[in-house]
Design a protein around this motif. Structure first.
Motif, short mmCIF file in Angstrom:
data_model
loop_
_atom_site.label_atom_id
_atom_site.label_comp_id
_atom_site.label_asym_id
_atom_site.label_seq_id
_atom_site.Cartn_x
_atom_site.Cartn_y
_atom_site.Cartn_z
N ALA A 316 -27.31 -41.21 28.53
CA ALA A 316 -26.66 -41.23 27.22
C ALA A 316 -26.53 -39.85 26.60
O ALA A 316 -25.66 -39.62 25.76
CB ALA A 316 -27.43 -42.15 26.29
N ILE A 317 -27.38 -38.89 27.01
CA ILE A 317 -27.34 -37.57 26.38
C ILE A 317 -26.70 -36.51 27.27
O ILE A 317 -26.49 -35.38 26.82
CB ILE A 317 -28.75 -37.11 25.97
CG1 ILE A 317 -29.64 -36.91 27.19
CG2 ILE A 317 -29.37 -38.10 24.98
CD1 ILE A 317 -31.00 -36.29 26.86
N GLY A 386 -22.60 -19.42 25.97
CA GLY A 386 -22.35 -20.69 25.32
C GLY A 386 -23.55 -21.23 24.57
O GLY A 386 -24.60 -20.58 24.46
N ASN A 387 -23.39 -22.42 24.06
CA ASN A 387 -24.42 -23.08 23.28
C ASN A 387 -24.76 -24.43 23.90
O ASN A 387 -24.86 -25.44 23.20
CB ASN A 387 -23.94 -23.28 21.84
CG ASN A 387 -23.72 -21.96 21.12
OD1 ASN A 387 -24.62 -21.14 21.01
ND2 ASN A 387 -22.49 -21.75 20.66
N TYR A 388 -24.92 -24.43 25.22
CA TYR A 388 -25.12 -25.70 25.90
C TYR A 388 -26.33 -26.45 25.36
O TYR A 388 -26.25 -27.66 25.07
CB TYR A 388 -25.28 -25.50 27.41
CG TYR A 388 -25.53 -26.81 28.12
CD1 TYR A 388 -24.47 -27.65 28.46
CD2 TYR A 388 -26.83 -27.24 28.41
CE1 TYR A 388 -24.69 -28.87 29.07
CE2 TYR A 388 -27.05 -28.47 29.02
CZ TYR A 388 -25.99 -29.28 29.35
OH TYR A 388 -26.21 -30.49 29.94
N TRP A 389 -27.47 -25.79 25.23
CA TRP A 389 -28.69 -26.49 24.83
C TRP A 389 -28.63 -26.93 23.37
O TRP A 389 -29.20 -27.96 23.01
CB TRP A 389 -29.91 -25.61 25.10
CG TRP A 389 -30.06 -25.31 26.56
CD1 TRP A 389 -29.82 -24.13 27.19
CD2 TRP A 389 -30.46 -26.24 27.59
NE1 TRP A 389 -30.03 -24.26 28.55
CE2 TRP A 389 -30.43 -25.53 28.82
CE3 TRP A 389 -30.83 -27.58 27.59
CZ2 TRP A 389 -30.77 -26.13 30.03
CZ3 TRP A 389 -31.17 -28.19 28.79
CH2 TRP A 389 -31.14 -27.47 30.00
N GLU A 391 -25.78 -27.85 21.94
CA GLU A 391 -24.91 -29.03 22.01
C GLU A 391 -25.70 -30.25 22.50
O GLU A 391 -25.46 -31.38 22.06
CB GLU A 391 -23.73 -28.76 22.95
CG GLU A 391 -22.76 -27.71 22.42
CD GLU A 391 -21.70 -27.35 23.44
OE1 GLU A 391 -21.73 -27.93 24.56
OE2 GLU A 391 -20.85 -26.50 23.14
N ARG A 392 -26.63 -30.00 23.40
CA ARG A 392 -27.47 -31.09 23.91
C ARG A 392 -28.29 -31.71 22.78
O ARG A 392 -28.44 -32.94 22.70
CB ARG A 392 -28.37 -30.55 25.02
CG ARG A 392 -29.21 -31.60 25.75
CD ARG A 392 -30.08 -30.93 26.80
NE ARG A 392 -30.68 -31.89 27.70
CZ ARG A 392 -31.84 -32.52 27.47
NH1 ARG A 392 -32.48 -32.28 26.33
NH2 ARG A 392 -32.32 -33.36 28.36
N GLU A 393 -28.85 -30.87 21.93
CA GLU A 393 -29.63 -31.38 20.81
C GLU A 393 -28.76 -32.24 19.88
O GLU A 393 -29.22 -33.25 19.35
CB GLU A 393 -30.25 -30.21 20.04
CG GLU A 393 -31.39 -29.52 20.76
CD GLU A 393 -32.52 -30.48 21.09
OE1 GLU A 393 -32.93 -31.25 20.20
OE2 GLU A 393 -32.99 -30.45 22.25
N LEU A 394 -27.51 -31.83 19.68
CA LEU A 394 -26.60 -32.62 18.86
C LEU A 394 -26.32 -33.98 19.50
O LEU A 394 -26.24 -35.00 18.81
CB LEU A 394 -25.29 -31.87 18.64
CG LEU A 394 -25.37 -30.63 17.74
CD1 LEU A 394 -24.01 -29.92 17.71
CD2 LEU A 394 -25.82 -31.01 16.34
#
Length: 424
Positions: A316-317, A386-389, A391-394
């Motif tokens: 889901a994430i 980038g801001n992958y991690w 974005e993951r938190e979002l």
């Protein structure tokens, strides 16, 4: 996955060094191809002798294993303990010894002869170690040529970046694989970044006989202290002479030999330390390949198996571009060979269509999380921007709030905003 780290005590300061083992080894039964299918493959490949076939042809599904190439790049992290030991070693030559051992030992993961799936353009992959000591993120930044970039972070310890640009030369019953791109690791405690390149590989008996891989070459590791290491892997000679042999010499800033690593890159690496007078201590084992796991059909270690693990909560994430969601890979993992082949073909055709549309519109692909920058020594390298991690938190917060991401519907086709590419 469990780690067994046994302290090694010896003369000449070897108390700094430890032997590292990890996980279960590789073995098991692989899918084999009928003779007529090999003959069909030969007919397909015979016109490409002397050429780079990396992205030129679509290969049959029986040649593949259920991993994306970016997952394969993560495999050597099953020996991460060597990197953690390097990150704590105050002596630059011992730091280089651990790092060199990790680099060479990583090739022991590359003995399986099945091919991983080429990542689609824009495909991503993440992995967080069960003990939370490190996290991995990768992106496919180019398809022609295929370039994968992976960043591995161990907070407060190191940041590792692996770049792999693959080129091949098909020679008939063998194929040479040349890897371009730089690798680098920054050790936080010492504010030092060490760079190195890649070994070469030959796949032997591609059509006739039992296929086997030969890794060989030389790489030099150097950082800011002036210390350096030269790691060598011997190309197999006549009747297999020298096969798997490896040596690494670690020199201090004055050019004096301080450590020498010897052994077999598929089995064991021993270390010998030298005092100021050049006298050698007794060798100790720095790394030993773990025991085999006979019940795994793909020859995966427990760590490698975990690279594709995904329960409902984790699914889901994850972004729909994650390698785990590839339906060709997933169906092959479930042993649905026929369906895996159909999914592979469907994805290839779909992504080729997207590429043609992008080219017709005059659009140029730009990676989302990495940026290509100039490098004086390596011509270029990729920096994480980038801001992958984040974005993951979002995504985690959205899931917790019961918000369904509409992009999840794209998971089965690995197509997000048209940012995908054909797997060759």
């Amino acid at each position: 996955m469990s780690w067994l780290v046994n302290s090694i005590k010896g003369a000449f300061g070897f108390g700094d060094l430890e032997v590292v083992q990890a996980g279960d080894g590789e073995s098991g039964k692989e899918h084999s191809a009928p003779t007529e299918e090999k003959q069909g493959l030969w007919k397909q490949l015979s016109g490409f002798i002397g050429k780079d076939v990396t992205s030129m042809i679509s290969l049959p599904i029986w040649l593949f294993e259920p991993l994306s190439f970016m997952q394969v790049l993560a495999e050597p992290m099953q020996y991460a303990e060597l990197l953690f030991k390097a990150s704590e070693a105050a002596d630059p030559t011992i730091r280089l010894a651990y790092l060199s051992a990790w680099i060479v030992a990583g090739y022991s993961c590359a003995q399986r002869t099945k091919k991983p799936f080429n990542p689609h353009l824009g495909e991503t992959y993440e992995f967080i170690s069960p003990d939370k000591r490190f996290k991995i993120f990768g992106e496919q930044v180019s398809h022609h040529p295929p370039i994968s970039v992976v960043q591995i972070i161990a907070e407060g310890q190191f940041t590792l970046v692996l770049e792999m640009e693959l080129h091949t030369k098909f020679k008939g019953n063998s194929s040479d694989v040349f890897v371009h791109g730089s690798n680098r690791i920054t050790f936080d405690k010492f504010d030092e970044t060490i760079y190195w390149g890649h070994m070469d590989t030959t796949a032997n008996n591609v059509i006739i006989g039992g296929m086997w891989l030969d890794h060989y070459g030389e790489v030099t590791l150097k950082g800011k202290t002036g210390a350096r290491a030269v790691a060598k892997m011997t190309q197999s000679g006549w009747l297999g002479s020298g096969r798997y042999d490896t040596t690494t010499e670690c020199f201090d800033e004055a050019g004096k030999l301080k450590l020498k690593l010897t052994g077999k890159w598929n089995d064991v690496i021993n270390a010998t330390k030298y005092d100021e007078a050049g006298n050698a201590a007794d060798p100790i084992t720095l790394w030993k390949k773990p025991a085999k796991k006979p019940d795994n059909k793909w020859g995966f270690t427990q760590f490698t198996e975990s690279l594709s693990a995904m329960d409902d909560e984790y699914q889901a994430i994850l972004p729909p571009t994650d390698s785990r969601f590839r339906q060709d890979r997933y169906q092959l993992e479930k042993d649905n060979m026929e369906l895996a082949g159909k999914e592979k073909h469907r994805l290839e055709e779909e992504q080729r269509a997207i590429r043609r549309a992008r080219e017709a519109a005059g659009e140029v692909w730009t990676p989302k999380y990495f940026q290509k920058v100039d490098d004086a020594e390596w011509q270029h390298r990729y920096e994480y921007v980038g801001n992958y991690w984040e974005e993951r938190e979002l995504r985690i917060k959205k899931v917790a709030a019961g918000i369904v991401d509409e992009s999840a519907e794209a998971i089965a086709t690995l197509s997000v905003d048209g940012k995908s590419e054909a797997d060759a």
